[in-house]
Design a protein around this motif. Structure first.
Motif, PDB file in Angstrom:
ATOM      1  N   SER A   1       1.017  -1.240   0.310  1.00 28.94           N
ATOM      2  CA  SER A   1       0.362  -0.159  -0.329  1.00 28.94           C
ATOM      3  C   SER A   1       0.375   1.331   0.415  1.00 28.94           C
ATOM      4  N   GLU A   2       0.760   2.597  -0.354  1.00 31.25           N
ATOM      5  CA  GLU A   2       1.095   3.800  -0.566  1.00 31.25           C
ATOM      6  C   GLU A   2       1.716   4.011   1.537  1.00 31.25           C
ATOM      7  N   ALA A   3       0.674   4.056   2.173  1.00 32.77           N
ATOM      8  CA  ALA A   3       0.638   4.288   3.191  1.00 32.77           C
ATOM      9  C   ALA A   3       2.183   2.747   4.155  1.00 32.77           C
ATOM     10  N   GLU A   4       1.735   2.344   3.939  1.00 33.57           N
ATOM     11  CA  GLU A   4       2.762   0.874   4.871  1.00 33.57           C
ATOM     12  C   GLU A   4       3.930   0.436   3.743  1.00 33.57           C
ATOM     13  N   GLY A   5       3.460   0.319   2.209  1.00 29.06           N
ATOM     14  CA  GLY A   5       4.625  -0.225   1.836  1.00 29.06           C
ATOM     15  C   GLY A   5       4.560  -1.719   1.781  1.00 29.06           C
ATOM     16  N   LEU A   6       5.510  -2.464   1.739  1.00 27.77           N
ATOM     17  CA  LEU A   6       5.136  -3.886   1.365  1.00 27.77           C
ATOM     18  C   LEU A   6       5.548  -4.621   2.464  1.00 27.77           C
ATOM     19  N   THR A   7       4.689  -5.361   2.843  1.00 27.07           N
ATOM     20  CA  THR A   7       5.241  -6.884   3.903  1.00 27.07           C
ATOM     21  C   THR A   7       4.426  -8.235   3.467  1.00 27.07           C
TER      22      THR A   7
END
Length: 292
Positions: free
Chosen positions: A153-159
């Motif tokens: 997501s744009e807000a949280e990046g890659l997980t």
């Protein structure tokens, strides 16, 4: 064909719309254009079939071995690139940009398929076919060591959201977004990896409770689609198998080639488009895709 009543209209049959691909994958209906876009992975090109004219054309070539794709809410196409080892975006004007290519310091393997979650994040599978199959990418190594399912997501990046699968491949959400289904296409005998679809409970940005959902005996379950009633439509070596939300098989549609992937679309959104080895096929249905 075996069928549950009302899923396939009387007289509907599978029809070939296009052929000539080397390995057809990643179909997507784009309603604003009235076309199906799909990948010819070893051919290193993206193909188009026009519903209004039935014309077949090359959308782009030298695309670095794209695979699965999805339509984002802004009208752009988010697609998986084996060759660039990334998730990328193609805007309606044709501009292609990177979304994500690294998990920390490590490059991704070769993103394979992607689905839009209800919260707008992108969930995608990352097996290693693009770095191990010479026709599907470029030789390479698994830099982070495994094959996982990621969320971006744009807000949280890659997980990383799923790390207990061998070769995660196809991915799709239930209509309410509470379950994510992932296929495994590892080469294995019996009903283990390579022959199963797993289901996971989704809690916001996390997935848990992984369990066996269904198995495919003929070939492997590659791409999948979910309809508005929560039924899971799976590719297989012999055609398309459809399962209830509880995992019971409801429908089998034989296909003349090995099926790689499928999607709903068409003017009424009730056509099932099927990529199978060299060809694009269609069959009319009485349902439509679940909307994230």
């Amino acid at each position: 064909m075996t069928t549950e009543p009302n899923l396939i209209p009387s007289g509907a049959t599978i029809e070939q719309l296009a052929t000539g691909s080397t390995w057809a994958e990643g179909p997507l209906w784009i309603p604003d254009e009235g076309v199906v876009r799909w990948s010819d992975i070893p051919g290193d090109r993206i193909m188009l079939w026009d519903a209004a004219t039935s014309e077949i054309s090359v959308h782009r070539d030298a695309v670095e071995f794209t695979n699965g794709r999805m339509l984002d809410r802004d009208g752009s196409v988010v697609q998986c690139s084996h060759g660039r080892r990334r998730l990328e975006r193609e805007m309606p004007d044709g501009t292609v940009t990177e979304i994500v290519s690294h998990w920390g310091e490590h490059r991704l393997n070769s993103p394979n398929d992607v689905a839009l979650a209800p919260d707008g994040s992108y969930w995608f599978t990352d097996p290693d076919y693009g770095i191990t199959q010479p026709r599907e990418g470029h030789p390479g190594i698994r830099e982070y060591g495994g094959c996982q399912v990621f969320r971006w997501s744009e807000a949280e990046g890659l997980t990383s959201v799923i790390d207990d699968m061998d070769r995660p491949n196809g991915i799709a959400f239930s209509p309410d977004g509470g379950t994510v289904y992932v296929t495994d296409t590892a080469t294995a005998a019996g009903h283990g990896p390579g022959h199963w679809i797993r289901a996971y409970d989704v809690h916001g940005s996390e997935a848990s409770g992984g369990r066996l959902f269904a198995t495919i005996d003929a070939g492997v379950p590659d791409g999948i689609a979910v309809d508005v009633e929560g039924r899971v439509w799976s590719s297989a070596g012999d055609g398309i198998h459809v399962f209830s939300p509880e995992g019971a098989e409801l429908l089998f549609i034989p296909a003349p080639e090995v099926v790689a992937n499928l999607c709903f679309g068409g003017p009424e959104e009730t056509d099932l488009f099927i990529t199978a080895t060299t060809s694009l096929y269609r069959i009319r249905t009485s349902t439509r895709a679940a909307q994230s």
